[in-house]
Design a protein around this motif. Structure first.
Motif, PDB file in Angstrom:
ATOM      1  N   ARG A   3      23.893 -11.872 120.355  1.00 32.16           N
ATOM      2  CA  ARG A   3      25.230 -11.406 120.014  1.00 32.16           C
ATOM      3  C   ARG A   3      25.886 -12.432 119.091  1.00 32.16           C
ATOM      4  NH1 ARG A   3      26.061 -11.663 125.257  1.00 32.16           N
ATOM      5  NH2 ARG A   3      28.131 -12.541 124.965  1.00 32.16           N
ATOM      6  N   ASP A   4      26.730 -11.943 118.216  1.00 33.27           N
ATOM      7  CA  ASP A   4      27.380 -12.826 117.244  1.00 33.27           C
ATOM      8  C   ASP A   4      28.195 -13.934 117.907  1.00 33.27           C
ATOM      9  OD1 ASP A   4      26.284 -11.453 115.127  1.00 33.27           O
ATOM     10  OD2 ASP A   4      28.080 -10.278 114.704  1.00 33.27           O
ATOM     11  N   GLU A   5      28.868 -13.616 119.006  1.00 32.67           N
ATOM     12  CA  GLU A   5      29.706 -14.624 119.669  1.00 32.67           C
ATOM     13  C   GLU A   5      28.859 -15.825 120.104  1.00 32.67           C
ATOM     14  OE1 GLU A   5      29.597 -11.243 121.784  1.00 32.67           O
ATOM     15  OE2 GLU A   5      30.196 -10.819 119.726  1.00 32.67           O
ATOM     16  N   VAL A   6      27.674 -15.531 120.654  1.00 36.59           N
ATOM     17  CA  VAL A   6      26.778 -16.608 121.098  1.00 36.59           C
ATOM     18  C   VAL A   6      26.244 -17.361 119.878  1.00 36.59           C
ATOM     19  CG1 VAL A   6      24.619 -17.137 122.319  1.00 36.59           C
ATOM     20  CG2 VAL A   6      26.149 -15.346 123.189  1.00 36.59           C
ATOM     21  N   THR A   7      25.835 -16.616 118.869  1.00 38.45           N
ATOM     22  CA  THR A   7      25.303 -17.237 117.652  1.00 38.45           C
ATOM     23  C   THR A   7      26.311 -18.211 117.056  1.00 38.45           C
ATOM     24  OG1 THR A   7      23.919 -15.334 117.137  1.00 38.45           O
ATOM     25  CG2 THR A   7      24.485 -16.799 115.295  1.00 38.45           C
ATOM     26  N   TYR A   8      27.550 -17.789 116.892  1.00 38.22           N
ATOM     27  CA  TYR A   8      28.562 -18.646 116.262  1.00 38.22           C
ATOM     28  C   TYR A   8      28.850 -19.882 117.106  1.00 38.22           C
ATOM     29  CZ  TYR A   8      29.388 -14.626 113.217  1.00 38.22           C
ATOM     30  OH  TYR A   8      29.228 -13.598 112.331  1.00 38.22           O
ATOM     31  N   ARG A   9      28.918 -19.710 118.423  1.00 36.08           N
ATOM     32  CA  ARG A   9      29.184 -20.844 119.313  1.00 36.08           C
ATOM     33  C   ARG A   9      28.050 -21.866 119.229  1.00 36.08           C
ATOM     34  NH1 ARG A   9      27.099 -21.664 124.026  1.00 36.08           N
ATOM     35  NH2 ARG A   9      26.614 -19.486 124.435  1.00 36.08           N
ATOM     36  N   VAL A  10      26.805 -21.382 119.335  1.00 34.75           N
ATOM     37  CA  VAL A  10      25.655 -22.287 119.315  1.00 34.75           C
ATOM     38  C   VAL A  10      25.511 -22.932 117.943  1.00 34.75           C
ATOM     39  CG1 VAL A  10      23.142 -22.440 119.592  1.00 34.75           C
ATOM     40  CG2 VAL A  10      24.495 -21.046 121.178  1.00 34.75           C
ATOM     41  N   TRP A  11      25.705 -22.157 116.881  1.00 38.63           N
ATOM     42  CA  TRP A  11      25.622 -22.685 115.524  1.00 38.63           C
ATOM     43  C   TRP A  11      26.615 -23.829 115.344  1.00 38.63           C
ATOM     44  CZ3 TRP A  11      29.480 -22.394 111.698  1.00 38.63           C
ATOM     45  CH2 TRP A  11      29.059 -22.757 110.408  1.00 38.63           C
ATOM     46  N   ASP A  12      27.835 -23.620 115.824  1.00 39.06           N
ATOM     47  CA  ASP A  12      28.863 -24.658 115.705  1.00 39.06           C
ATOM     48  C   ASP A  12      28.460 -25.910 116.490  1.00 39.06           C
ATOM     49  OD1 ASP A  12      31.548 -25.537 114.890  1.00 39.06           O
ATOM     50  OD2 ASP A  12      32.000 -25.417 117.036  1.00 39.06           O
ATOM     51  N   GLU A  13      27.981 -25.733 117.699  1.00 40.23           N
ATOM     52  CA  GLU A  13      27.546 -26.868 118.512  1.00 40.23           C
ATOM     53  C   GLU A  13      26.354 -27.583 117.886  1.00 40.23           C
ATOM     54  OE1 GLU A  13      27.004 -26.020 122.709  1.00 40.23           O
ATOM     55  OE2 GLU A  13      28.642 -24.559 122.632  1.00 40.23           O
ATOM     56  N   LEU A  14      25.427 -26.804 117.344  1.00 40.32           N
ATOM     57  CA  LEU A  14      24.233 -27.399 116.723  1.00 40.32           C
ATOM     58  C   LEU A  14      24.622 -28.327 115.571  1.00 40.32           C
ATOM     59  CD1 LEU A  14      20.812 -25.928 116.167  1.00 40.32           C
ATOM     60  CD2 LEU A  14      21.947 -26.805 114.160  1.00 40.32           C
ATOM     61  N   PHE A  15      25.525 -27.849 114.707  1.00 41.44           N
ATOM     62  CA  PHE A  15      25.881 -28.670 113.553  1.00 41.44           C
ATOM     63  C   PHE A  15      26.868 -29.789 113.883  1.00 41.44           C
ATOM     64  CE2 PHE A  15      23.895 -25.185 111.237  1.00 41.44           C
ATOM     65  CZ  PHE A  15      23.031 -25.928 110.457  1.00 41.44           C
ATOM     66  N   ARG A  16      27.491 -29.724 115.057  1.00 42.14           N
ATOM     67  CA  ARG A  16      28.274 -30.879 115.496  1.00 42.14           C
ATOM     68  C   ARG A  16      27.344 -31.966 116.026  1.00 42.14           C
ATOM     69  NH1 ARG A  16      31.603 -29.289 119.656  1.00 42.14           N
ATOM     70  NH2 ARG A  16      31.673 -27.097 119.192  1.00 42.14           N
ATOM     71  N   LYS A  17      26.287 -31.547 116.702  1.00 42.05           N
ATOM     72  CA  LYS A  17      25.347 -32.528 117.265  1.00 42.05           C
ATOM     73  C   LYS A  17      24.359 -33.027 116.217  1.00 42.05           C
ATOM     74  CE  LYS A  17      22.072 -33.428 120.892  1.00 42.05           C
ATOM     75  NZ  LYS A  17      21.736 -33.247 122.268  1.00 42.05           N
ATOM     76  N   TYR A  18      23.813 -32.137 115.422  1.00 47.99           N
ATOM     77  CA  TYR A  18      22.815 -32.475 114.389  1.00 47.99           C
ATOM     78  C   TYR A  18      23.499 -32.244 113.039  1.00 47.99           C
ATOM     79  CZ  TYR A  18      19.859 -31.677 118.475  1.00 47.99           C
ATOM     80  OH  TYR A  18      19.312 -31.707 119.733  1.00 47.99           O
ATOM     81  N   ARG A  19      24.137 -33.263 112.531  1.00 44.91           N
ATOM     82  CA  ARG A  19      25.066 -33.126 111.401  1.00 44.91           C
ATOM     83  C   ARG A  19      24.453 -32.751 110.059  1.00 44.91           C
ATOM     84  NH1 ARG A  19      30.165 -33.834 112.502  1.00 44.91           N
ATOM     85  NH2 ARG A  19      30.698 -34.925 114.407  1.00 44.91           N
ATOM     86  N   ASP A  20      23.163 -33.017 109.872  1.00 41.77           N
ATOM     87  CA  ASP A  20      22.559 -32.709 108.575  1.00 41.77           C
ATOM     88  C   ASP A  20      21.080 -32.402 108.749  1.00 41.77           C
ATOM     89  OD1 ASP A  20      21.261 -35.246 108.806  1.00 41.77           O
ATOM     90  OD2 ASP A  20      22.980 -36.209 107.862  1.00 41.77           O
ATOM     91  N   ILE A  21      20.470 -31.970 107.668  1.00 42.37           N
ATOM     92  CA  ILE A  21      19.069 -31.553 107.720  1.00 42.37           C
ATOM     93  C   ILE A  21      18.143 -32.711 108.086  1.00 42.37           C
ATOM     94  CG2 ILE A  21      18.608 -31.852 105.237  1.00 42.37           C
ATOM     95  CD1 ILE A  21      16.988 -29.174 105.447  1.00 42.37           C
ATOM     96  N   GLU A  22      18.474 -33.909 107.646  1.00 47.75           N
ATOM     97  CA  GLU A  22      17.649 -35.068 107.974  1.00 47.75           C
ATOM     98  C   GLU A  22      17.610 -35.312 109.482  1.00 47.75           C
ATOM     99  OE1 GLU A  22      20.023 -35.135 105.581  1.00 47.75           O
ATOM    100  OE2 GLU A  22      18.892 -35.518 103.736  1.00 47.75           O
ATOM    101  N   THR A  23      18.757 -35.128 110.136  1.00 45.55           N
ATOM    102  CA  THR A  23      18.827 -35.306 111.587  1.00 45.55           C
ATOM    103  C   THR A  23      18.001 -34.239 112.302  1.00 45.55           C
ATOM    104  OG1 THR A  23      21.061 -36.200 111.316  1.00 45.55           O
ATOM    105  CG2 THR A  23      20.403 -35.570 113.543  1.00 45.55           C
ATOM    106  N   ILE A  24      18.085 -33.012 111.836  1.00 50.25           N
ATOM    107  CA  ILE A  24      17.305 -31.930 112.451  1.00 50.25           C
ATOM    108  C   ILE A  24      15.813 -32.205 112.296  1.00 50.25           C
ATOM    109  CG2 ILE A  24      16.725 -29.463 112.323  1.00 50.25           C
ATOM    110  CD1 ILE A  24      19.690 -28.967 111.579  1.00 50.25           C
TER     111      ILE A  24
END
Length: 184
Positions: free
Chosen positions: A8-29
Protein backbone atom coordinates in the motif's frame (compact mmCIF):
# COMPACT_ATOMS: atom_id res chain seq x y z
CA UNK A 1 9.83 1.66 -6.43
CA UNK A 2 11.17 -1.69 -5.24
CA UNK A 3 9.55 -1.16 -1.84
CA UNK A 4 6.21 -0.28 -3.45
CA UNK A 5 5.74 -3.64 -5.16
CA UNK A 6 2.64 -5.29 -3.69
CA UNK A 7 2.49 -2.69 -0.93
CA UNK A 8 0.00 0.00 0.00
CA UNK A 9 1.19 3.52 -0.73
CA UNK A 10 0.97 4.58 2.92
CA UNK A 11 3.43 1.85 3.93
CA UNK A 12 5.68 2.54 0.94
CA UNK A 13 5.95 6.26 1.72
CA UNK A 14 6.59 5.68 5.43
CA UNK A 15 9.30 3.06 4.82
CA UNK A 16 10.85 5.08 1.98
CA UNK A 17 11.12 8.10 4.27
CA UNK A 18 12.66 6.03 7.08
CA UNK A 19 15.07 4.32 4.68
CA UNK A 20 16.46 7.60 3.38
CA UNK A 21 16.72 9.06 6.87
CA UNK A 22 18.79 6.08 7.99
CA UNK A 23 20.72 5.45 4.73
CA UNK A 24 21.28 9.00 3.50
CA UNK A 25 22.87 8.29 0.13
CA UNK A 26 23.62 5.58 -2.40
CA UNK A 27 27.13 5.04 -1.04
CA UNK A 28 25.69 4.20 2.39
CA UNK A 29 23.18 1.76 0.89
CA UNK A 30 25.92 0.04 -1.13
CA UNK A 31 28.00 -0.45 2.03
CA UNK A 32 25.02 -1.90 3.91
CA UNK A 33 25.00 -5.69 4.24
CA UNK A 34 22.03 -7.23 2.45
CA UNK A 35 20.95 -8.89 5.70
CA UNK A 36 20.80 -5.51 7.44
CA UNK A 37 18.64 -4.04 4.68
CA UNK A 38 16.39 -7.09 4.79
CA UNK A 39 15.99 -6.75 8.56
CA UNK A 40 15.27 -3.02 8.17
CA UNK A 41 12.43 -3.82 5.74
CA UNK A 42 11.13 -6.78 7.78
CA UNK A 43 10.82 -4.69 10.94
CA UNK A 44 8.72 -2.14 9.04
CA UNK A 45 6.22 -4.66 7.72
CA UNK A 46 7.41 -4.74 4.11
CA UNK A 47 6.26 -7.83 2.28
CA UNK A 48 8.85 -9.81 0.33
CA UNK A 49 11.46 -8.12 2.53
CA UNK A 50 14.20 -10.67 1.79
CA UNK A 51 14.03 -10.20 -1.96
CA UNK A 52 13.45 -6.46 -1.81
CA UNK A 53 16.35 -5.94 0.60
CA UNK A 54 18.67 -7.79 -1.76
CA UNK A 55 17.38 -5.89 -4.79
CA UNK A 56 17.80 -2.48 -3.12
CA UNK A 57 21.44 -3.12 -2.23
CA UNK A 58 22.31 -4.77 -5.56
CA UNK A 59 20.53 -2.14 -7.68
CA UNK A 60 22.27 0.62 -5.72
CA UNK A 61 25.64 -1.05 -6.29
CA UNK A 62 25.01 -1.28 -10.05
CA UNK A 63 23.83 2.34 -10.22
CA UNK A 64 26.93 3.49 -8.38
CA UNK A 65 29.41 1.37 -10.33
CA UNK A 66 27.91 1.28 -13.84
CA UNK A 67 26.08 4.61 -13.95
CA UNK A 68 28.34 6.71 -11.68
CA UNK A 69 25.63 7.05 -9.05
CA UNK A 70 23.03 8.44 -11.46
CA UNK A 71 19.80 6.52 -11.96
CA UNK A 72 19.49 5.77 -15.69
CA UNK A 73 16.69 7.54 -17.54
CA UNK A 74 16.16 4.84 -20.15
CA UNK A 75 13.49 2.15 -19.77
CA UNK A 76 15.77 -0.62 -21.04
CA UNK A 77 18.67 0.33 -18.77
CA UNK A 78 16.33 0.58 -15.79
CA UNK A 79 14.91 -2.87 -16.49
CA UNK A 80 18.43 -4.33 -16.26
CA UNK A 81 18.46 -3.45 -12.55
CA UNK A 82 17.42 -6.12 -10.03
CA UNK A 83 13.76 -5.81 -9.05
CA UNK A 84 12.88 -3.35 -11.79
CA UNK A 85 10.31 -4.44 -14.33
CA UNK A 86 8.41 -2.43 -16.90
CA UNK A 87 6.02 -0.86 -14.38
CA UNK A 88 8.78 0.31 -12.04
CA UNK A 89 10.90 1.54 -14.92
CA UNK A 90 7.98 3.62 -16.14
CA UNK A 91 7.34 4.95 -12.63
CA UNK A 92 10.96 6.10 -12.42
CA UNK A 93 10.76 7.72 -15.86
CA UNK A 94 7.44 9.48 -15.21
CA UNK A 95 7.79 10.50 -11.57
CA UNK A 96 11.57 10.66 -11.27
CA UNK A 97 12.45 12.24 -14.61
CA UNK A 98 9.17 13.78 -15.80
CA UNK A 99 9.34 11.75 -19.01
CA UNK A 100 6.32 10.56 -20.95
CA UNK A 101 5.65 7.02 -19.72
CA UNK A 102 2.61 4.98 -18.71
CA UNK A 103 3.18 2.92 -15.56
CA UNK A 104 0.57 0.16 -15.53
CA UNK A 105 -0.24 -0.80 -11.95
CA UNK A 106 -3.32 -2.66 -10.69
CA UNK A 107 -5.50 0.47 -10.97
CA UNK A 108 -4.45 1.26 -14.54
CA UNK A 109 -4.88 -2.38 -15.55
CA UNK A 110 -8.35 -2.69 -14.00
CA UNK A 111 -9.71 0.66 -15.19
CA UNK A 112 -8.32 0.29 -18.72
CA UNK A 113 -10.11 -3.04 -19.05
CA UNK A 114 -13.35 -1.86 -17.45
CA UNK A 115 -13.46 1.16 -19.76
CA UNK A 116 -12.71 -0.96 -22.83
CA UNK A 117 -9.37 0.72 -23.49
CA UNK A 118 -7.71 -2.72 -23.43
CA UNK A 119 -9.20 -6.19 -23.88
CA UNK A 120 -10.33 -7.74 -20.58
CA UNK A 121 -8.16 -10.87 -20.87
CA UNK A 122 -4.93 -9.27 -22.13
CA UNK A 123 -1.88 -9.53 -19.88
CA UNK A 124 -1.28 -6.40 -17.74
CA UNK A 125 2.08 -5.93 -19.50
CA UNK A 126 0.20 -5.44 -22.79
CA UNK A 127 -2.16 -2.78 -21.42
CA UNK A 128 0.58 -0.17 -21.80
CA UNK A 129 0.75 -0.89 -25.55
CA UNK A 130 -2.99 -0.29 -25.97
CA UNK A 131 -2.87 2.93 -23.97
CA UNK A 132 0.15 4.22 -25.90
CA UNK A 133 -1.87 3.81 -29.12
CA UNK A 134 -4.96 5.55 -27.75
CA UNK A 135 -3.49 8.40 -25.71
CA UNK A 136 -1.41 11.21 -27.24
CA UNK A 137 2.24 10.95 -26.16
CA UNK A 138 2.16 14.34 -24.43
CA UNK A 139 -0.49 13.00 -22.02
CA UNK A 140 1.11 9.67 -21.07
CA UNK A 141 2.62 11.01 -17.87
CA UNK A 142 -0.87 11.83 -16.52
CA UNK A 143 -2.48 8.43 -17.13
CA UNK A 144 -1.18 6.59 -14.06
CA UNK A 145 -1.92 9.40 -11.63
CA UNK A 146 -5.42 9.99 -13.01
CA UNK A 147 -6.34 6.31 -13.03
CA UNK A 148 -4.89 5.68 -9.57
CA UNK A 149 -6.96 8.56 -8.17
CA UNK A 150 -10.06 7.33 -10.02
CA UNK A 151 -9.43 3.76 -8.87
CA UNK A 152 -9.11 4.73 -5.23
CA UNK A 153 -12.18 6.95 -5.13
CA UNK A 154 -14.66 5.66 -7.75
CA UNK A 155 -13.58 2.62 -9.78
CA UNK A 156 -12.61 0.50 -6.79
CA UNK A 157 -11.68 -3.16 -7.19
CA UNK A 158 -14.60 -4.18 -4.96
CA UNK A 159 -17.91 -2.33 -5.04
CA UNK A 160 -17.03 0.34 -7.59
CA UNK A 161 -19.17 3.47 -7.44
CA UNK A 162 -20.42 3.39 -11.02
CA UNK A 163 -23.43 5.55 -10.13
CA UNK A 164 -21.02 8.38 -9.16
CA UNK A 165 -18.67 7.94 -12.12
CA UNK A 166 -18.52 10.70 -14.74
CA UNK A 167 -17.57 8.05 -17.32
CA UNK A 168 -20.51 5.69 -16.65
CA UNK A 169 -22.30 6.51 -19.91
CA UNK A 170 -19.19 5.45 -21.88
CA UNK A 171 -18.11 2.56 -19.68
CA UNK A 172 -18.71 -1.06 -20.76
CA UNK A 173 -18.30 -2.18 -17.14
CA UNK A 174 -20.97 0.24 -15.86
CA UNK A 175 -23.28 -1.01 -18.62
CA UNK A 176 -22.73 -4.62 -17.54
CA UNK A 177 -20.86 -5.56 -20.72
CA UNK A 178 -17.63 -6.38 -18.85
CA UNK A 179 -17.56 -8.30 -15.57
CA UNK A 180 -14.76 -8.54 -13.03
CA UNK A 181 -14.47 -12.27 -13.70
CA UNK A 182 -13.69 -11.40 -17.36
CA UNK A 183 -10.70 -9.27 -16.32
CA UNK A 184 -7.35 -10.96 -16.06
Amino acid sequence: CIISQRMRDEVTYRVWDELFRKYRDIETIVKTPVEEMQEFLRKRGVGLWKTKGEWIVKASRIILEKYNGKVPDDVHELMKLPGIGRKCANIVLAYGFGKQAIPVDTHVNRISKRLGLAPPRVQPEKVEEYLRELIPRGKWIYVNHAMVDHGRSICKPIRPRCNECPLRELCPYAKGLVKDEDIK
